[in-house]
Motif scaffolding. Structure first.
Motif, PDB file in Angstrom:
ATOM      1  N   VAL A 133       0.830  -1.205   0.000  1.00  0.00           N
ATOM      2  CA  VAL A 133       0.000   0.000   0.000  1.00  0.00           C
ATOM      3  C   VAL A 133       0.864   1.254   0.000  1.00  0.00           C
ATOM      4  CG1 VAL A 133      -1.908  -1.149   1.197  1.00  0.00           C
ATOM      5  CG2 VAL A 133      -0.165   0.054   2.516  1.00  0.00           C
ATOM      6  N   THR A 134       0.264   2.346  -0.426  1.00  0.00           N
ATOM      7  CA  THR A 134       0.953   3.640  -0.371  1.00  0.00           C
ATOM      8  C   THR A 134       0.542   4.437   0.856  1.00  0.00           C
ATOM      9  OG1 THR A 134      -0.762   4.640  -1.763  1.00  0.00           O
ATOM     10  CG2 THR A 134       1.181   3.757  -2.871  1.00  0.00           C
ATOM     11  N   ARG A 135      -0.598   4.072   1.448  1.00  0.00           N
ATOM     12  CA  ARG A 135      -1.096   4.780   2.635  1.00  0.00           C
ATOM     13  C   ARG A 135      -1.480   3.746   3.691  1.00  0.00           C
ATOM     14  NH1 ARG A 135      -3.394   6.518  -1.776  1.00  0.00           N
ATOM     15  NH2 ARG A 135      -5.299   5.367  -1.342  1.00  0.00           N
ATOM     16  N   GLY A 136      -0.860   3.851   4.851  1.00  0.00           N
ATOM     17  CA  GLY A 136      -1.147   2.910   5.928  1.00  0.00           C
ATOM     18  C   GLY A 136      -2.364   3.312   6.741  1.00  0.00           C
ATOM     19  N   LYS A 137      -2.717   2.468   7.690  1.00  0.00           N
ATOM     20  CA  LYS A 137      -3.829   2.776   8.587  1.00  0.00           C
ATOM     21  C   LYS A 137      -3.548   4.112   9.298  1.00  0.00           C
ATOM     22  CE  LYS A 137      -4.337  -2.184   9.480  1.00  0.00           C
ATOM     23  NZ  LYS A 137      -4.234  -3.255  10.481  1.00  0.00           N
ATOM     24  N   PRO A 138      -4.558   4.958   9.450  1.00  0.00           N
ATOM     25  CA  PRO A 138      -6.004   4.725   9.375  1.00  0.00           C
ATOM     26  C   PRO A 138      -6.630   4.814   7.989  1.00  0.00           C
ATOM     27  CG  PRO A 138      -5.594   6.936  10.130  1.00  0.00           C
ATOM     28  CD  PRO A 138      -4.248   6.281  10.019  1.00  0.00           C
ATOM     29  N   ASP A 139      -5.817   4.950   6.948  1.00  0.00           N
ATOM     30  CA  ASP A 139      -6.376   4.919   5.604  1.00  0.00           C
ATOM     31  C   ASP A 139      -6.924   3.513   5.316  1.00  0.00           C
ATOM     32  OD1 ASP A 139      -6.033   6.728   2.880  1.00  0.00           O
ATOM     33  OD2 ASP A 139      -6.137   4.582   2.465  1.00  0.00           O
ATOM     34  N   PRO A 140      -8.043   3.401   4.609  1.00  0.00           N
ATOM     35  CA  PRO A 140      -8.648   2.086   4.359  1.00  0.00           C
ATOM     36  C   PRO A 140      -8.014   1.296   3.218  1.00  0.00           C
ATOM     37  CG  PRO A 140     -10.002   3.789   3.372  1.00  0.00           C
ATOM     38  CD  PRO A 140      -8.917   4.504   4.155  1.00  0.00           C
ATOM     39  N   GLU A 141      -6.951   1.813   2.594  1.00  0.00           N
ATOM     40  CA  GLU A 141      -6.392   1.173   1.399  1.00  0.00           C
ATOM     41  C   GLU A 141      -6.093  -0.307   1.610  1.00  0.00           C
ATOM     42  OE1 GLU A 141      -2.626   1.538  -1.732  1.00  0.00           O
ATOM     43  OE2 GLU A 141      -2.800   2.967  -0.068  1.00  0.00           O
ATOM     44  N   GLY A 142      -5.490  -0.655   2.732  1.00  0.00           N
ATOM     45  CA  GLY A 142      -5.123  -2.053   2.973  1.00  0.00           C
ATOM     46  C   GLY A 142      -6.331  -2.965   3.029  1.00  0.00           C
TER      47      GLY A 142
END
Length: 210
Positions: A133-142
């Motif tokens: 991913v390019t953005r970790g938590k708290p981003d929902p990407e994963g």
């Protein structure tokens, strides 16, 4: 329930204390001391790259070295699988074969694989790690990527988390989220749909019965 999606650090692997100690050592070397309270209040649950960026600053020249050393130290201290408690191992094995299983974590893939294999839990169909991913938590990407790889809708899965950033990520992806106590106090886990004392076979049985 078609799938259970687990966080790794603090959920499957009871290692947030180890994580905290490692980051404190590494950040002290960079003359940027970190206290236990600062780690658990503001950094626990975030991806490793984001933790380093938030504490040392964007583009810090030591970022790559700190991340590499962190993985090495974690593998030395937790790579034998001893951080996975017996009740968690029992829960995962109880779910295996009854539900599709996935991991969504901000940790490096190599350490996730090592710990799960050493604990006898090489049973996950999908693992989304920091490299994916390019953005970790708290981003929902994963979580969205895990659902895509599983070819499932959000109503088909439940996320199991231990930290506010993880819960926020799961909820932002549209997932139902169960929070386990241990990393953060109950009052910081209020965004979860349910808060439970621990991840065990009883919880798995109840979730899969729905």
């Amino acid at each position: 329930m078609a799938a259970l999606i687990f966080d790794f650090n603090g959920t499957l692997s009871d290692d947030e204390g180890i994580q905290c100690a490692i980051f404190r050592e590494l950040f002290a070397d960079q003359r940027r001391p970190l206290s236990e309270q600062e780690y658990f209040d503001g950094l626990a649950g975030r991806s490793d790259p984001e933790i380093v960026e938030r504490w040392l600053g964007t583009g810090h020249p030591a970022t790559a070295d700190v991340l590499e050393r962190r993985v090495r130290l974690f593998r030395e201290r937790a790579g034998d699988g001893s951080t996975v408690p017996p009740h968690v191992r029992e829960a995962v094995l109880r779910a295996s074969g009854r539900s599709r299983l996935a991991v969504v974590s901000g940790a490096a893939r190599s350490e996730i694989d090592m710990v799960l294999r050493a604990a006898g839990l090489d049973v996950f169909e999908v693992i989304v790690s920091a490299e994916d991913v390019t953005r970790g938590k708290p981003d929902p990407e994963g979580y969205l990527l895990a659902l895509l790889r599983l070819r499932l809708q959000v109503t088909d899965a439940v996320a199991i988390e231990d930290s506010p950033p993880g819960i926020e990520a799961a909820k932002a992806a549209g997932l139902r989220c169960v929070a386990v106590l241990g990393t953060a106090p109950r009052e910081r886990l209020g965004q979860a749909d349910e808060i439970v004392p621990r991840l065990d076979a009883g919880l798995v049985d109840r979730l899969l019965a729905r």
